[in-house]
Design an enzyme around this catalytic site. Structure first.
Site, PDB file in Angstrom:
ATOM      1  N   LYS A  58       0.838  -1.208   0.000  1.00  0.00           N
ATOM      2  CA  LYS A  58       0.000   0.000   0.000  1.00  0.00           C
ATOM      3  C   LYS A  58       0.865   1.247   0.000  1.00  0.00           C
ATOM      4  O   LYS A  58       1.635   1.476   0.928  1.00  0.00           O
ATOM      5  CB  LYS A  58      -0.911   0.053   1.232  1.00  0.00           C
ATOM      6  CG  LYS A  58      -1.961   1.165   1.126  1.00  0.00           C
ATOM      7  CD  LYS A  58      -2.574   1.529   2.469  1.00  0.00           C
ATOM      8  CE  LYS A  58      -1.945   2.774   3.062  1.00  0.00           C
ATOM      9  NZ  LYS A  58      -2.179   4.007   2.254  1.00  0.00           N
ATOM     10  N   GLU A  93      10.226   2.155  10.445  1.00  0.00           N
ATOM     11  CA  GLU A  93      11.133   3.295  10.449  1.00  0.00           C
ATOM     12  C   GLU A  93      10.271   4.549  10.452  1.00  0.00           C
ATOM     13  O   GLU A  93       9.394   4.700   9.602  1.00  0.00           O
ATOM     14  CB  GLU A  93      12.073   3.254   9.247  1.00  0.00           C
ATOM     15  CG  GLU A  93      13.082   2.120   9.314  1.00  0.00           C
ATOM     16  CD  GLU A  93      13.939   2.132  10.559  1.00  0.00           C
ATOM     17  OE1 GLU A  93      14.198   3.228  11.110  1.00  0.00           O
ATOM     18  OE2 GLU A  93      14.352   1.045  11.009  1.00  0.00           O
ATOM     19  N   CYS A 147      12.597  12.242   6.670  1.00  0.00           N
ATOM     20  CA  CYS A 147      12.786  11.828   8.060  1.00  0.00           C
ATOM     21  C   CYS A 147      14.214  12.069   8.521  1.00  0.00           C
ATOM     22  O   CYS A 147      14.474  12.158   9.719  1.00  0.00           O
ATOM     23  CB  CYS A 147      12.403  10.362   8.248  1.00  0.00           C
ATOM     24  SG  CYS A 147      13.275   9.223   7.166  1.00  0.00           S
ATOM     25  N   GLU A 172       9.105  16.783  15.600  1.00  0.00           N
ATOM     26  CA  GLU A 172       9.356  16.733  14.162  1.00  0.00           C
ATOM     27  C   GLU A 172       8.416  17.680  13.435  1.00  0.00           C
ATOM     28  O   GLU A 172       7.197  17.594  13.583  1.00  0.00           O
ATOM     29  CB  GLU A 172       9.179  15.309  13.632  1.00  0.00           C
ATOM     30  CG  GLU A 172       9.563  15.169  12.175  1.00  0.00           C
ATOM     31  CD  GLU A 172       9.487  13.735  11.693  1.00  0.00           C
ATOM     32  OE1 GLU A 172      10.370  13.322  10.924  1.00  0.00           O
ATOM     33  OE2 GLU A 172       8.536  13.022  12.086  1.00  0.00           O
TER      34      GLU A 172
END
Length: 483
Positions: A175, A250, A284, A384
């Site tokens: 997906k 991750e 990231c 973040e």
């Protein structure tokens, strides 16, 4: 009218059972519909899994060099479509042409790499404790695996999950993120053209709550590999753990670059600027914090502001240095963090505004943003942002710099700029990050070495890429043979 694209199950392209679709629009010009994709259901996801399960035994028994040949041919097909896929990636996700081309090339290289690695798959032979005995290990595929990938590297991350999974004999239900699903679709088109048997790899578009949840929790799935936010990754890991699936997630990062007085100053500015504002900060591994020694702090702030203000922000297909955010919600999230930083007392040195006017009104553009006078406890230094926002933090020593670097819940990538070998070696030992770099930007990865993070950046189970990518998708059987 934009083209409507199907899902791919058991070797056939077909519409979802829902009969519903969603549009993907160009984030640089939202009046342009790039493609229309299927809103698949949990039933579609289950069909994809069943197809993969049915194909698994035959694919696992296919000789590894033959599997590798299909991956190598896939690489060649992708190479022939590189410019087309580069333009599609830019149109869907917003990267500049150069950034998109580099990512497509990465996918090409990954399939070529694992195509060759498939020829060397095997275990190890050990010395037995008695005569007339052989003792060795044998890697075996896990079975059927679910792969769930993000929008920010919409072809590279699918490639570095798909290729090792297929090389080792697993079958796949996949997906992509709904914001940019088209460029990963090309991987399945190329695999089909290269001769991948029906059912071995299946592609299902749709929402995470509907399709992603089914892929993570289905009882016939043997492993789940996910890349995305820490919040969603934690949920995926919990679902997968209910029946002891192997899982790899991750997730987020809050990556620092420590700038020391001994480092080359111009190199430091370039490393931080590229790491912070490249790919619109939507990585990231992006540099979110510049931790700068007080001896060069003021000079560095002036220089990084100049760097940010020199960038041309605009449509990535038109030669801009920095493209838009991928969606309005991502843009809104960045603008919200800018407001939070101002409220917390950080000094806004440059940027901080959504760009409007000619060429900007129909896109999700924001100025490259630099904050100074940031302290480690501020939210802008802890959470973040996932946008082109840099927090510059002053420190008085190497020791304080590393302490600040480690003072977050994440631990993905970190770098230091220094010409002092003691500082460099100590940093590699001291920093709490899965990737440590010396005189390099926090972004950018070699495909043949492990990648992954510490703390909330990862489930800390298995690494991705290189031989580590093969390890995740295989189980080791130890064999004793007496003769």
């Amino acid at each position: 009218m934009s083209a409507e694209y199907d899902i791919y199950i058991d070797g056939e392209w077909k519409a979802s059972e829902s009969d519903e679709t969603f549009e993907v629009r160009n984030p640089a010009d939202t009046t342009e519909v790039v493609g229309v994709y299927q809103s698949a259901t949990s039933d579609d996801a289950e069909a994809a899994i069943e197809s993969a399960v049915d194909a698994q035994e035959e694919w696992a028994s296919t000789p590894a060099p033959e599997r590798g040949s299909i991956l190598s041919e896939t690489s060649a097909i992708l190479q022939s479509r590189k410019e087309e896929l580069t333009e599609l990636l830019t149109a869907e996700e917003g990267k500049t042409h150069g950034e998109a081309g580099g990512e497509v090339q990465r996918a090409i290289d990954i399939f070529r790499y694992y195509g060759e690695k498939a020829r060397d798959l095997g275990g190890t032979v050990k010395s037995a404790g008695a005569e007339n005995k052989q003792l060795y290990t044998k890697p075996e595929p896990l079975g059927t695996v679910s792969l769930i990938t993000p929008w920010n590297y919409p072809i590279a991350i699918p490639a570095w999950k798909l290729a090792p999974a297929l090389a080792t004999g697993n079958t796949v239900a996949f997906k992509p993120a709904s914001a940019a699903p088209g460029v990963s679709r090309a991987l399945f088109e190329a695999l089909e053209e290269a001769g991948l048997p029906a059912g071995v790899a299946n592609y299902v578009t749709g929402s995470g709550s509907e399709v992603g949840s089914a892929l993570a929790s289905h009882e016939d799935v043997d492993a789940v590999s996910f890349t995305g936010s820490t919040a969603v990754g934690t949920s995926v890991a919990r679902q997968a753990a209910e029946d002891l699936k192997r899982v790899q997630c991750e997730m987020g990062g809050k990556n620092p670059t420590v700038v020391m007085p001994s480092g080359d100053f111009e190199t430091a500015v370039d490393i931080v600027g590229n790491g912070a504002f490249g790919v619109t900060g939507q990585a990231c591994t992006a540099c979110s914090r510049a931790i700068v020694h007080e001896d060069v702090y003021e000079e560095f702030v002036d220089a990084i502001v100049d760097y940010a203000e020199s960038l041309d922000v605009g449509d990535g297909s038109a030669g801009a240095d920095m493209g838009p955010h991928v969606t309005e919600s991502e843009l809104d999230g960045t603008l919200e963090y800018i407001d939070v930083a101002v409220a917390d007392g950080a000094t806004l040195e440059t940027g901080g505004e959504r760009l409007t006017g000619d060429g900007y009104d129909d896109g999700y553009f924001v100025e490259p943003t630099v904050f100074s006078d940031v302290t480690s406890e501020m939210r802008i230094a802890q959470e973040e942002v996932f946008g082109p926002v840099l927090a510059v933090i002053p420190v008085s020593s190497y020791e304080e710099g590393v302490e600040v670097a480690n003072d977050v819940d994440y631990g993905l990538s970190a770098s230091i700029v220094t010409q002092d070998m003691t500082e460099a070696k100590r940093f590699v030992d001291d920093v709490e990050a899965g990737v440590a770099k010396v005189n390099e930007k926090t972004t950018g990865l070699e495909l043949h070495v492990p990648f992954g993070g510490y703390k909330q950046s990862s489930t800390n189970t298995y690494r991705e890429q290189g031989d580590a990518g093969l390890d995740f998708f295989t189980s080791t059987k130890t064999v004793y043979e007496n003769y």
